[in-house]
Design an enzyme around this catalytic site. Sequence first.
Site, PDB file in Angstrom:
ATOM      1  N   GLU A   1     -11.601   3.630   1.096  1.00  0.00           N
ATOM      2  CA  GLU A   1     -12.516   4.764   1.168  1.00  0.00           C
ATOM      3  C   GLU A   1     -12.157   5.753   0.060  1.00  0.00           C
ATOM      4  O   GLU A   1     -10.982   6.057  -0.169  1.00  0.00           O
ATOM      5  CB  GLU A   1     -12.348   5.415   2.534  1.00  0.00           C
TER       6      GLU A   1
ATOM      7  N   ASP B   1       7.394   6.693   2.479  1.00  0.00           N
ATOM      8  CA  ASP B   1       7.504   7.054   1.057  1.00  0.00           C
ATOM      9  C   ASP B   1       6.868   8.425   0.862  1.00  0.00           C
ATOM     10  O   ASP B   1       6.039   8.636  -0.015  1.00  0.00           O
ATOM     11  CB  ASP B   1       6.796   5.994   0.211  1.00  0.00           C
TER      12      ASP B   1
END
Length: 300
Positions: A100, A204
């Site tokens: 998206e 992360d």
Amino acid sequence: MKNSLSTQTWDSIAADISASTQTSFVITRSSPIGGGCINQAYCITDGRQHYFVKLNTREQLCMFEDEAAGLMEIYRSRTLRVPSPICHGSDADSAWLVLEYIDISGRASGKGSDLGKQLAAMHRTTSTHFGWIRNNTIGATPQVNSISSNWVDFWRTHRLGYQLDLARKNGFNGKLQTLGENILLELDKLLAEASPAASLLHGDLWSGNYAFDEMGNPIIFDPAIYYGDREADIAMTELFGGFPADFYSAYRHEYPLDSGYNTRKIVYNLYHILNHLNLFGSNYRHQAEQMMGFLLAEIR
């Protein structure tokens, strides 16, 4: 106009999108997006719909499959917004992940406090064991997520031990390995106060992996997810520039950190510094050795 990527690959991506969305999609424009050092990235459009595309060699398809699965794991927590995976695939030349497209120009209007509250909620999504059902990557480095019932053993074997072994293979020996062996031996002491739940982690979470959407709502992306000590996520937010002060105050209000965090965060960030050593070279060696020396001095 399309860029220099083969027409066949772009056509394959368009066909993949059409099949996944059950709506005809023909690329009329692809625009490169900078900022990444591992993949190529583009915004593609047919004039109505827009998608974000990551590209790499066909051998990296598994990395994109893992990323899509990680995004869906966060999505299912119903806590923080992530870009929805549309499709992933490969041809003879390239692998792709289509996501998206989200306008992140609202970064300036978003509130760090909203990110802190929602991350705390995500961290309350837990598992019965540490790790995850699949391995993935941290940057371009394989990340092993083998299921474990013991957090210290998991961190010793699949995080610090793995990176130290990789550093040895990359030629980083001597003091780094001597200190690293001692850290692994003393890890029970360094994490003695830790008895964490197995929280859903981004994995992360540095400042380049969050933004705000067009409405100012937080969004996180490029995950390296697994279930582990939530402090590992918070520790990484303090690397490479840190997050806004209101992020930390809101997070701690929702989910206070336990005593001993200031030592544990160095244990957790050592993983990322060793990974940067393995990815980017010797500029990170001295920092890794300093961190290990500090930790060992803490328990003497």
